[in-house]
Design an enzyme around this catalytic site. Sequence first.
Site, PDB file in Angstrom:
ATOM      1  N   GLN A  15       7.291  -3.812   7.835  1.00  0.00           N
ATOM      2  CA  GLN A  15       7.837  -4.379   6.590  1.00  0.00           C
ATOM      3  C   GLN A  15       8.943  -3.478   6.041  1.00  0.00           C
ATOM      4  O   GLN A  15       9.995  -3.952   5.605  1.00  0.00           O
ATOM      5  CB  GLN A  15       6.710  -4.541   5.581  1.00  0.00           C
ATOM      6  CG  GLN A  15       7.142  -5.008   4.218  1.00  0.00           C
ATOM      7  CD  GLN A  15       5.947  -5.386   3.369  1.00  0.00           C
ATOM      8  OE1 GLN A  15       5.408  -6.477   3.505  1.00  0.00           O
ATOM      9  NE2 GLN A  15       5.518  -4.502   2.490  1.00  0.00           N
ATOM     10  N   VAL A  23      -1.954   5.989   2.154  1.00  0.00           N
ATOM     11  CA  VAL A  23      -3.122   6.593   1.499  1.00  0.00           C
ATOM     12  C   VAL A  23      -4.368   6.083   2.213  1.00  0.00           C
ATOM     13  O   VAL A  23      -4.490   4.877   2.488  1.00  0.00           O
ATOM     14  CB  VAL A  23      -3.165   6.212   0.000  1.00  0.00           C
ATOM     15  CG1 VAL A  23      -4.436   6.708  -0.663  1.00  0.00           C
ATOM     16  CG2 VAL A  23      -1.933   6.757  -0.713  1.00  0.00           C
ATOM     17  N   GLY A  34       5.245   1.057   1.108  1.00  0.00           N
ATOM     18  CA  GLY A  34       4.282   1.915   1.795  1.00  0.00           C
ATOM     19  C   GLY A  34       4.491   1.917   3.299  1.00  0.00           C
ATOM     20  O   GLY A  34       4.729   0.869   3.910  1.00  0.00           O
ATOM     21  N   HIS A  39      -1.190   1.597  -3.733  1.00  0.00           N
ATOM     22  CA  HIS A  39      -0.198   1.093  -4.700  1.00  0.00           C
ATOM     23  C   HIS A  39       0.139   2.188  -5.728  1.00  0.00           C
ATOM     24  O   HIS A  39       1.300   2.375  -6.090  1.00  0.00           O
ATOM     25  CB  HIS A  39      -0.747  -0.116  -5.468  1.00  0.00           C
ATOM     26  CG  HIS A  39      -1.054  -1.307  -4.620  1.00  0.00           C
ATOM     27  ND1 HIS A  39      -2.324  -1.816  -4.498  1.00  0.00           N
ATOM     28  CD2 HIS A  39      -0.249  -2.118  -3.879  1.00  0.00           C
ATOM     29  CE1 HIS A  39      -2.287  -2.890  -3.716  1.00  0.00           C
ATOM     30  NE2 HIS A  39      -1.060  -3.090  -3.321  1.00  0.00           N
ATOM     31  N   ASP A  65       2.752  -0.398   5.931  1.00  0.00           N
ATOM     32  CA  ASP A  65       3.419  -1.599   6.439  1.00  0.00           C
ATOM     33  C   ASP A  65       4.763  -1.172   7.018  1.00  0.00           C
ATOM     34  O   ASP A  65       5.832  -1.489   6.470  1.00  0.00           O
ATOM     35  CB  ASP A  65       3.569  -2.615   5.305  1.00  0.00           C
ATOM     36  CG  ASP A  65       2.214  -3.018   4.749  1.00  0.00           C
ATOM     37  OD1 ASP A  65       1.527  -3.810   5.384  1.00  0.00           O
ATOM     38  OD2 ASP A  65       1.818  -2.486   3.681  1.00  0.00           O
ATOM     39  N   ARG A  84      -7.362  -5.934   1.044  1.00  0.00           N
ATOM     40  CA  ARG A  84      -8.257  -6.738   1.884  1.00  0.00           C
ATOM     41  C   ARG A  84      -9.561  -6.008   2.217  1.00  0.00           C
ATOM     42  O   ARG A  84     -10.528  -6.659   2.620  1.00  0.00           O
ATOM     43  CB  ARG A  84      -7.555  -7.156   3.176  1.00  0.00           C
ATOM     44  CG  ARG A  84      -6.477  -8.204   2.964  1.00  0.00           C
ATOM     45  CD  ARG A  84      -5.914  -8.684   4.292  1.00  0.00           C
ATOM     46  NE  ARG A  84      -5.079  -9.865   4.150  1.00  0.00           N
ATOM     47  CZ  ARG A  84      -3.749  -9.842   4.030  1.00  0.00           C
ATOM     48  NH1 ARG A  84      -3.101  -8.698   4.029  1.00  0.00           N
ATOM     49  NH2 ARG A  84      -3.069 -10.968   3.894  1.00  0.00           N
ATOM     50  N   LEU A 143      -4.925  -3.811  -7.201  1.00  0.00           N
ATOM     51  CA  LEU A 143      -4.285  -2.509  -6.982  1.00  0.00           C
ATOM     52  C   LEU A 143      -5.283  -1.432  -6.569  1.00  0.00           C
ATOM     53  O   LEU A 143      -6.417  -1.394  -7.038  1.00  0.00           O
ATOM     54  CB  LEU A 143      -3.537  -2.077  -8.251  1.00  0.00           C
ATOM     55  CG  LEU A 143      -2.435  -3.031  -8.701  1.00  0.00           C
ATOM     56  CD1 LEU A 143      -1.687  -2.456  -9.905  1.00  0.00           C
ATOM     57  CD2 LEU A 143      -1.463  -3.363  -7.576  1.00  0.00           C
TER      58      LEU A 143
HETATM   59  P1  AMP Z   1       0.625  -5.299  -1.040  1.00  0.00           P
HETATM   60  O1  AMP Z   1       0.093  -5.459  -2.422  1.00  0.00           O
HETATM   61  O2  AMP Z   1      -0.438  -5.204   0.013  1.00  0.00           O
HETATM   62  O3  AMP Z   1       1.738  -6.256  -0.699  1.00  0.00           O
HETATM   63  O4  AMP Z   1       1.308  -3.862  -1.010  1.00  0.00           O
HETATM   64  C1  AMP Z   1       2.290  -3.503  -1.931  1.00  0.00           C
HETATM   65  C2  AMP Z   1       2.902  -2.205  -1.480  1.00  0.00           C
HETATM   66  O5  AMP Z   1       1.882  -1.207  -1.371  1.00  0.00           O
HETATM   67  C3  AMP Z   1       3.555  -2.301  -0.089  1.00  0.00           C
HETATM   68  O6  AMP Z   1       4.765  -1.562  -0.098  1.00  0.00           O
HETATM   69  C4  AMP Z   1       2.533  -1.657   0.802  1.00  0.00           C
HETATM   70  O7  AMP Z   1       3.086  -1.078   1.977  1.00  0.00           O
HETATM   71  C5  AMP Z   1       1.979  -0.580  -0.104  1.00  0.00           C
HETATM   72  N1  AMP Z   1       0.662  -0.142   0.362  1.00  0.00           N
HETATM   73  C6  AMP Z   1      -0.400  -0.929   0.678  1.00  0.00           C
HETATM   74  N2  AMP Z   1      -1.425  -0.179   1.130  1.00  0.00           N
HETATM   75  C7  AMP Z   1      -0.998   1.110   1.104  1.00  0.00           C
HETATM   76  C8  AMP Z   1      -1.580   2.357   1.450  1.00  0.00           C
HETATM   77  N3  AMP Z   1      -2.828   2.452   1.932  1.00  0.00           N
HETATM   78  N4  AMP Z   1      -0.859   3.482   1.290  1.00  0.00           N
HETATM   79  C9  AMP Z   1       0.418   3.415   0.807  1.00  0.00           C
HETATM   80  N5  AMP Z   1       1.032   2.271   0.457  1.00  0.00           N
HETATM   81  C10 AMP Z   1       0.337   1.139   0.605  1.00  0.00           C
END
Ligand code: AMP
Length: 280
Positions: free
Chosen positions: A150, A173, A144, A34, A147, A184, A30
Amino acid sequence: MNTINTIHNFRTWRKEITGSLGFVPTMGSLHDGHLSLVAEANKLCTHTVVSIYLNPAQFTPDEDLATYPQNLKHDLKVLSQFQINTIFIPTDSEMYPRGYSTYMQETQLSTVLEGRSRPLFFQGVATVVAKFFNIVRPTHAFFGEKDAQQCLVIEKMVSDLNIRTGILKVPTVRDADGLAVSSRNLNLSKSERDSATIIYKSLFLARKLHSEGIKNANFIKKAMSELIRSVPFTKQDYISISEPSNLKELDLIECDALVSVAVFVGKTRLIDNIYLNSTD
Ligand code: AMP
């Protein structure tokens, strides 16, 4: 903070819950992106549930499932700052028991961009999100804008399948230098991390050219591509300028547009996007 690992126990907990329930699905490791989703869920809903589940169904065998960063101890620590009712951390055998054979497929929005580069990605995402929605039964779910595709695919799935969960989108963010925070990013070496800032710079260049009156999408994409190529370790996967609601590629930018990029920095594939407004 209540940690639940089984669907059965989650359902038992859920039975007692009334009022709005905000759900934040994550794959763990996280970061502030997140946490902004969690903060928004906390603000808008009576209860907040966060899931941590590295979903194998959205990776092809040649993708980075094995090297995807995971750190549950860190995740529980950062979540402890928030009012979270439950953290749901199911196992693979809970989510995809032996003999599992049902997958969800959105057939239009998911065929371009990420879908073209990552053939299993949206099928895996839609499947796991649909499963989570059935288990968690959230009144609202938070995703977020980083994506963006998505978000569109999930919104379409929810609309097509008459799912009663409201989808809320949270702005991207970024680190101080503009790089979108991402799990990543932890896999980048120091020099790759330096190169990765070119992703945001290329999006910013698109916004600048557009605000100077350039409407030709190919001209902007070419300028972005040259900029990305100018730094070491980068390999462009795609650059797209599309209609934000349906992801149709634009030749001329005459109204709002979504600029999306996917770039390999070393072995790490990163994505980002920015919106161009007709008023920019
Ligand atoms: P993930 O763990 O990468 O599957 O992301 C979980 C959620 O966090 C998804 O809805 C992503 O779009 C969101 N998310 C990932 N990176 C960011 C970011 N930099 N800013 C806002 N939301 C994010």
